[in-house]
Design a protein around this motif. Structure first.
Motif, PDB file in Angstrom:
ATOM      1  N   LEU A  24       0.775  -1.422   0.045  1.00 33.24           N
ATOM      2  CA  LEU A  24      -0.094   0.050   0.085  1.00 33.24           C
ATOM      3  C   LEU A  24       0.885   1.238   0.144  1.00 33.24           C
ATOM      4  N   ALA A  81      -4.837  -2.311  -7.449  1.00 29.96           N
ATOM      5  CA  ALA A  81      -5.380  -2.175  -6.121  1.00 29.96           C
ATOM      6  C   ALA A  81      -6.708  -2.482  -6.062  1.00 29.96           C
ATOM      7  N   ARG A  84      -7.278  -6.105  -6.254  1.00 33.77           N
ATOM      8  CA  ARG A  84      -7.151  -6.859  -4.993  1.00 33.77           C
ATOM      9  C   ARG A  84      -8.065  -6.429  -4.030  1.00 33.77           C
ATOM     10  N   LEU A  85      -8.790  -5.213  -4.179  1.00 37.40           N
ATOM     11  CA  LEU A  85      -9.882  -5.162  -3.095  1.00 37.40           C
ATOM     12  C   LEU A  85     -11.108  -6.289  -3.481  1.00 37.40           C
ATOM     13  N   TYR A  98      -7.051  -0.799   1.292  1.00 36.79           N
ATOM     14  CA  TYR A  98      -7.256  -0.597  -0.208  1.00 36.79           C
ATOM     15  C   TYR A  98      -8.236   0.350  -0.665  1.00 36.79           C
TER      16      TYR A  98
END
Length: 218
Positions: A24, A81, A84-85, A98
């Motif tokens: 992150l 991102a 992944r979320l 995220y």
């Protein structure tokens, strides 16, 4: 009795959290911080917002060229991102990081664009009002603002748009009107073809009716 410490579960969880925090942080630096740095560099180079740009020079200026230069890489990182979320799901504790990152990136981007554009837009409105009066300013300003919003929407999508949806648009449904990524309405190809066929049939019917009327008159 299960011992989390003895099984290594606690250590695994700690390392997973550390790796996520590191990921992150890298994404934040590569996207949000990069946008802030670029914005500051543009302001210093063009002396914004103290000295507004001329409206006809805006699109060719650093305000757009520098942002276009970082949009492709930023979009790739933001897509990572976002995916992944989606994989973590709404109920995951890890998903919060995220979500916060994506919100930070959007807020940083919007704040930077506002700083870069506000003085130029306000100055152009004042010039139009002085030269053309309130009525003339309203007409000319509408054209300017429509163009500005179109360009800004396209730039925003270069950063935050879904590349898969842009490469594979939804198939048009008959009779429907779809909206593309630039916000323009587009009729589906099937609907257009059907409309062309109906128009051709109508013209042929009118032609036949005219011929019948001419024969009756004769």
């Amino acid at each position: 009795e299960y011992d989390a410490a003895a099984s290594g579960g606690a250590e695994y969880f700690r390392r997973a959290c550390a790796l996520q925090d590191a990921a992150l942080e890298l994404l934040r630096v590569a996207v949000a911080d990069r946008i802030s740095v670029i914005s500051t560099q543009i302001q210093d180079a063009l002396n914004l917002p103290k000295v507004p740009l001329k409206a006809d020079k805006l699109e060719a200026s650093l305000v757009y060229t520098r942002f276009h230069g970082i949009s492709k890489r930023s979009n790739k990182l933001i897509t990572i991102a976002r995916r992944r979320l989606d994989a973590l799901g709404d109920g995951s504790v890890a998903a919060v990081g995220y979500e916060d990152l994506l919100t930070l990136c959007r807020n940083t981007y919007c704040g930077a664009r506002e700083v870069l554009l506000t003085s130029t837009v306000r100055n152009h409105m004042d010039i139009l009002k002085e030269r053309h009066g309130l009525v003339g300013m309203t007409r000319l300003a509408s054209v300017f603002l429509i163009r500005l919003c179109t360009v800004e929407t396209a730039l925003y999508l270069d950063f935050f748009g879904d590349p898969d949806k842009r490469r594979h648009p939804r198939k048009a449904v008959k009779g429907s009107v779809q909206t593309n990524d630039e916000g323009k309405s587009e009729e589906g190809d099937e609907a257009k073809e059907e409309g062309n066929q109906e128009a051709a049939a109508t013209r042929q019917q009118q032609h036949n009716n005219n011929n019948n009327n001419n024969n009756n008159n004769n």
